[in-house]
Design an enzyme around this catalytic site. Sequence first.
Site, PDB file in Angstrom:
ATOM      1  N   HIS A  48       0.815  -1.223   0.000  1.00 53.11           N
ATOM      2  CA  HIS A  48       0.000   0.000   0.000  1.00 53.11           C
ATOM      3  C   HIS A  48       0.848   1.273   0.000  1.00 53.11           C
ATOM      4  CE1 HIS A  48      -3.128   2.896   0.748  1.00 53.11           C
ATOM      5  NE2 HIS A  48      -2.633   3.181   1.943  1.00 53.11           N
ATOM      6  N   HIS A  72       3.076   7.313   5.324  1.00 53.54           N
ATOM      7  CA  HIS A  72       1.851   7.988   5.776  1.00 53.54           C
ATOM      8  C   HIS A  72       1.044   7.215   6.820  1.00 53.54           C
ATOM      9  CE1 HIS A  72       0.058   5.404   2.644  1.00 53.54           C
ATOM     10  NE2 HIS A  72      -1.086   5.565   3.282  1.00 53.54           N
ATOM     11  N   GLU A  76      -0.195   5.883  12.562  1.00 49.61           N
ATOM     12  CA  GLU A  76      -1.503   5.329  12.884  1.00 49.61           C
ATOM     13  C   GLU A  76      -1.471   3.818  13.082  1.00 49.61           C
ATOM     14  OE1 GLU A  76      -6.099   5.947  11.304  1.00 49.61           O
ATOM     15  OE2 GLU A  76      -4.420   6.405   9.996  1.00 49.61           O
ATOM     16  N   ASP A  77      -0.624   3.121  12.328  1.00 53.50           N
ATOM     17  CA  ASP A  77      -0.717   1.657  12.288  1.00 53.50           C
ATOM     18  C   ASP A  77       0.505   0.921  12.837  1.00 53.50           C
ATOM     19  OD1 ASP A  77      -3.204   1.894  11.124  1.00 53.50           O
ATOM     20  OD2 ASP A  77      -2.435   1.810   9.078  1.00 53.50           O
ATOM     21  N   ASP A 139      -3.634   8.147  -1.237  1.00 55.70           N
ATOM     22  CA  ASP A 139      -3.971   7.071  -0.305  1.00 55.70           C
ATOM     23  C   ASP A 139      -5.372   6.542  -0.590  1.00 55.70           C
ATOM     24  OD1 ASP A 139      -4.067   5.471   2.137  1.00 55.70           O
ATOM     25  OD2 ASP A 139      -5.207   7.117   3.028  1.00 55.70           O
ATOM     26  N   ASP A 259     -20.814  14.477 -26.198  1.00 54.10           N
ATOM     27  CA  ASP A 259     -19.390  14.243 -25.963  1.00 54.10           C
ATOM     28  C   ASP A 259     -19.100  12.799 -25.557  1.00 54.10           C
ATOM     29  OD1 ASP A 259     -20.710  14.541 -23.560  1.00 54.10           O
ATOM     30  OD2 ASP A 259     -19.147  15.743 -22.605  1.00 54.10           O
TER      31      ASP A 259
END
Length: 364
Positions: A48, A72, A76-77, A139, A259
């Site tokens: 990821h 990133h 958090e993880d 993300d 279009d």
Amino acid sequence: MIRFEDIYETVKRHHAGADLELLRKAYIFSAVEHKGQTRASGEPYLVHPLEVAAILAELRMDPACVAVGLLHDVLEDTLTDETKIKEHFGPDVLHIVEGVTKISKIPFSSSEERQAENFRKLLLAMVDDVRVIIVKLADRLHNMRTLQYLPEERRQRIARETMDIYAPLAGRLGMSRIKNELEDLSFQYLEPEAYQELMQRVEERRTSAIEFIEKIKGTVQEKLKGAGLEASLEGRIKRVYSIHQKLRRQRIELDQVYDFVALRIVVPTIPDCYAALGVLHNLWRPVPGRIKDFIAMPRPNGYRSLHTSVISDEGHPFEVQIRTREMHRIAEEGIAAHWKYKEGRSGPDKDTRRRSTASRRGAR
């Protein structure tokens, strides 16, 4: 699985002379911190951050921003703390990582239009570095590309949040390529029956549409060359969610979508844009009321282009967009196209600062 070396080479190509050791450090750090973690797909979690970093690299973001793509999720993880990130990567990277983490923790539970708009305003108002939003969009894009591995309830919630918050946010920042993919992916999960039905109808017309595109490309290329204009041409079939919106809004049938097929002409200069428009209108009859000059009057997000619709010799209407190379990059990448990396420092150019300020003002 995407390779770190591919990301490294992409950044190196776009930022010649920049110190890229930061990227390698971020990759190793992320690999160590996420070791043993897996995604819902069963893949190593490291896939990821690598994919997010690859999206940012393709957007030509600066090395610090691409490094944040790799980092990133570590706050958090994993067990990593702010002090460790600052120690290894400096305050700039830490600031963006903290911003992305803060956004991820804000709950969004309402699909009511006003609440969604208020939430978008909140996101724009709370960040002082637009790279925070760009990393979050990258993300979200990769998460949407792999949404099929999640339970149905989570798929619905994330797709709704994406359609209501992140796709419009990408649009506000002029990042049409990301906005378009987020919309199509969200539509697929939010209205699966409508999506499948429309996709089938589009596929039934695809072969003849591609043949038509190739024919008009050849004709236009020849006429432009005869007029002394250098140009690159690209054809496209309208995106499925955009078609869905138009059918629902205008209450028309698919064969009435002007279009459905479009041609894009990219030329070196602004005078060439208007010269190419003249060539087209001499070649085919323009549709009244369909000429739009977004070069003279750009959209608020910075989009510039000439639009026209013409009727082919066979009686088929189609749209043409004419723009310079710089306009094309801005149309695809929006505010990310203006991010500069010079003399070891990253930062926005004047247009980016103006556009970012305008976005915040529009959010008040």
